[in-house]
Design a protein around this motif. Structure first.
Motif, mmCIF file in Angstrom:
data_model
loop_
_atom_site.group_PDB
_atom_site.id
_atom_site.type_symbol
_atom_site.label_atom_id
_atom_site.label_comp_id
_atom_site.label_asym_id
_atom_site.label_seq_id
_atom_site.Cartn_x
_atom_site.Cartn_y
_atom_site.Cartn_z
ATOM 1 N N SER A 137 13.240 -33.713 11.002
ATOM 2 C CA SER A 137 12.701 -33.030 10.254
ATOM 3 C C SER A 137 11.663 -33.420 9.714
ATOM 4 O O SER A 137 11.414 -34.426 9.586
ATOM 5 N N HIS A 195 13.713 -38.856 0.877
ATOM 6 C CA HIS A 195 14.020 -37.511 1.398
ATOM 7 C C HIS A 195 14.403 -37.646 2.867
ATOM 8 O O HIS A 195 15.413 -37.111 3.321
ATOM 9 N N HIS A 205 18.260 -37.108 4.923
ATOM 10 C CA HIS A 205 18.684 -36.211 6.010
ATOM 11 C C HIS A 205 19.858 -36.817 6.775
ATOM 12 O O HIS A 205 20.657 -36.098 7.366
ATOM 13 N N HIS A 253 10.740 -25.630 3.008
ATOM 14 C CA HIS A 253 10.517 -26.511 1.862
ATOM 15 C C HIS A 253 10.196 -25.725 0.606
ATOM 16 O O HIS A 253 10.578 -26.113 -0.493
HETATM 17 ZN ZN LIG Z 1 13.101 -32.800 5.481
#
Ligand SMILES: [Zn+2]
Length: 559
Positions: free
Chosen positions: A5, A384, A388, A462
């Motif tokens: 991602s 972040h 994941h 997002h």
């Molecule tokens: Zn992400």
């Protein structure tokens, strides 16, 4: 943030909502039009306004750090990336050339190119060319007019295939066509370029990866190359290339879009990141959620590295630009090998300087502005990506992988999870003394980051994730809005809200209850009128929303 991602991070990707008034452009382009204005004039004004939301940034790196052979490899990688860009156009908007041939206005042409099509990706996919309808959820992954039910009921073998498109045969029956057949000639060229690069490569791991990736492009079998990519440790260069994320398939979130990043490793920063990976299992155990939702063991073979990006192509260059990448997306490889989290430091710094600081100056309480800094931003983005890899991939309700259970509701919730668990990790590591810095800086910079990302709008995973976070944190008193329209963090309540949201999201994922996630999205992933008014001040001041790149061999100074 994508999951791999993309942080299109914090940054990435898109799922779509229509009719989100909160996210429509506030410049009154249609309401203020006089009767003599044609729709075209009004759209022209729209484009003139909207193109200003992008700030241009040159993508460069220190070439002196590279060997002569590595400098020779870069142009080959860039050419392969450019082929991915062309393939993404075919997926997202195959009529590019015929549409461009009808447009004279330079700004409109440029805006269309930035958006990979005639829809404004950072404003709910609003069409900005007269006569263009809504952006089709199917893109070119599915035939026009096909419903979800039709595919679900059909006997097509590869219904949810990552690497095929669904078309109709001459009798109207649905069939699947693999990418390596549909795009055979382009993929062969890209494959040849990677093979040429492999011949020059000095790092054995990189050489092996390039060869296997070259084979993967022309066979649609990416597994061996993904493993080789994870096994590669000492490379200075990298290229992430192929059909990777499935944001562009808004019908099922199933089919992957072509993209490429050409990367140069930042060895000093990479070293700083290396130590956190070993802490993943411990962090997983500490998650603020019921035991049954945190039984999975995160891989510890993962790598955290910092890179300068020197080329973005295709999906990752569309919509909000990715500044960190967590790959591969294949859950089986993730469980065996973990993931590689690549922090795109030069792009991150550009967003921090050109966007986050101006936003903070406008929207963060003046006494707390001192806490907003790049190190905190970098860490929040980095964690972040690490986050994941935490949490839950398999539902506890027998519904298979979370991703399959939640379908098009998956991406935005997963991005929200990564944001809030990233903050949870920062908090935990600071308390343990494993991370340097001031919690106030991490929290205040995170707050500024939310205000940055909600501007991506409801079309972005997002954007939605940050709207949910904003609303949840607000209800919990994690921040207050001052009378002058600035936001002040309550540090104690911020932590409580963070734990509450972590628990909520992981539980939603673990239950795999798509209807519940949809409900949450409709109720919480929205922008209030008050917040919209504050965001409008950013637009009025001309603060950019995102960056676009000047990139390539000339910008870089190689040929
Ligand atoms: Zn992400």
């Amino acid at each position: 943030m994508k999951n791999i991602s993309k942080l299109k991070l914090v940054i990435t990707g898109c799922v779509m909502l229509t009719g989100m008034a909160a996210c429509t452009n506030q410049n009154g382009t249609s309401t203020t039009a006089t009767k003599t204005d044609s729709a075209t004039d009004s759209l022209q004004r729209y484009v003139n306004d909207r193109i200003g939301i992008y700030e241009k940034v040159k993508l460069t790196t220190n070439l002196n750090e590279l060997t002569p052979k590595e400098r020779e490899i870069l142009p080959l990688l860039i050419q392969a990336a450019q082929i991915m860009d062309e393939l993404f156009w075919k997926q997202a908007y195959p009529k590019r050339d015929s549409l461009l041939s009808t447009i004279k206005d330079e700004k409109t042409r440029s805006f269309l190119t930035i958006n990979y099509g005639p829809w404004d990706r950072l404003n709910g996919d609003k069409p900005f060319i007269a006569g263009i309808g809504a952006k089709p959820d199917a893109a070119s992954f599915y035939p026009p007019g096909m419903t979800k039910e039709e595919l679900e009921k059909s006997d097509v073998k590869d219904k949810m295939g990552l690497y095929s498109v669904i078309q109709r045969d001459s009798t109207g029956k649905l069939v699947s066509v693999p990418y390596h057949i549909l795009y055979a000639s382009e993929l062969q060229k890209a494959s040849n370029l990677l093979k040429q690069a492999a011949l020059l490569a000095e790092d054995a791991g990189f050489k092996n990866y390039l060869n296997l990736r070259a084979d993967a492009l022309v066979s649609d079998n990416y597994t061996a190359s993904d493993y080789a990519w994870m096994d590669m440790k000492t490379n200075n260069l990298d290229i992430i290339i192929g059909p990777i994320e499935n944001y562009e398939d808004k019908l099922f979130n199933a089919r992957a879009s072509y993209e490429a990043y050409v990367l140069v490793k930042d060895k000093v920063w990479s070293k700083r990141l290396a130590k956190y990976v070993s802490m993943l299992p411990q962090l997983q155990e500490g998650l603020p959620v019921d035991a049954k939702y945190k039984k999975e063991k995160p891989g510890t073979d993962s790598e955290l590295n910092a890179y300068d990006v020197i080329y973005y192509a295709g999906d990752c260059n569309a919509g909000s630009k990715t500044i960190a990448v967590n790959l591969p997306n294949d859950e089986i490889i993730q469980q065996k090998k973990g993931t590689r989290r690549s922090q795109l430091k030069n792009a991150m710094k550009a967003k921090f300087d050109k966007i986050l600081i101006p936003i903070a100056n406008e929207l963060i309480d003046k006494d707390q502005l001192q806490y907003v800094n790049f190190d905190s931003f970098f860490s929040n983005v980095m964690f972040h990506e690490v986050a994941h890899g935490l949490g839950i991939k398999q539902t506890v309700t027998g519904k298979g992988f979370v991703k399959e259970a939640l379908q098009e509701q998956y991406s935005w919730l997963e991005e929200g999870k990564a944001d809030v668990l990233g903050l949870y990790m920062v908090t935990g590591l600071l308390k343990k003394g494993e991370l340097e810095g001031d919690l106030k800086s991490f929290y205040t910079t995170y707050m500024a980051g939310i205000l940055r990302s909600v501007r991506f709008g409801a079309a972005s995973a997002h954007g939605k994730a940050n709207m949910q976070c904003f609303n949840f944190f607000k209800e919990q008193g994690a921040f207050v809005r001052n009378a002058n329209g600035t936001y002040k963090v309550d540090f104690a309540k911020f932590e409580t809200a963070m734990n509450g949201l972590s628990k909520l999201i992981i539980t939603l994922q673990g239950n795999g209850d798509k209807a519940a996630v949809e409900k949450t999205q409709k109720e919480k992933a929205v922008i209030s009128a008050e917040l919209q008014a504050d965001l409008n001040r950013l637009t009025e001041k001309g603060i950019p929303v995102d960056i676009v790149f000047e990139q390539g061999v000339d910008v870089l100074g190689v040929k």
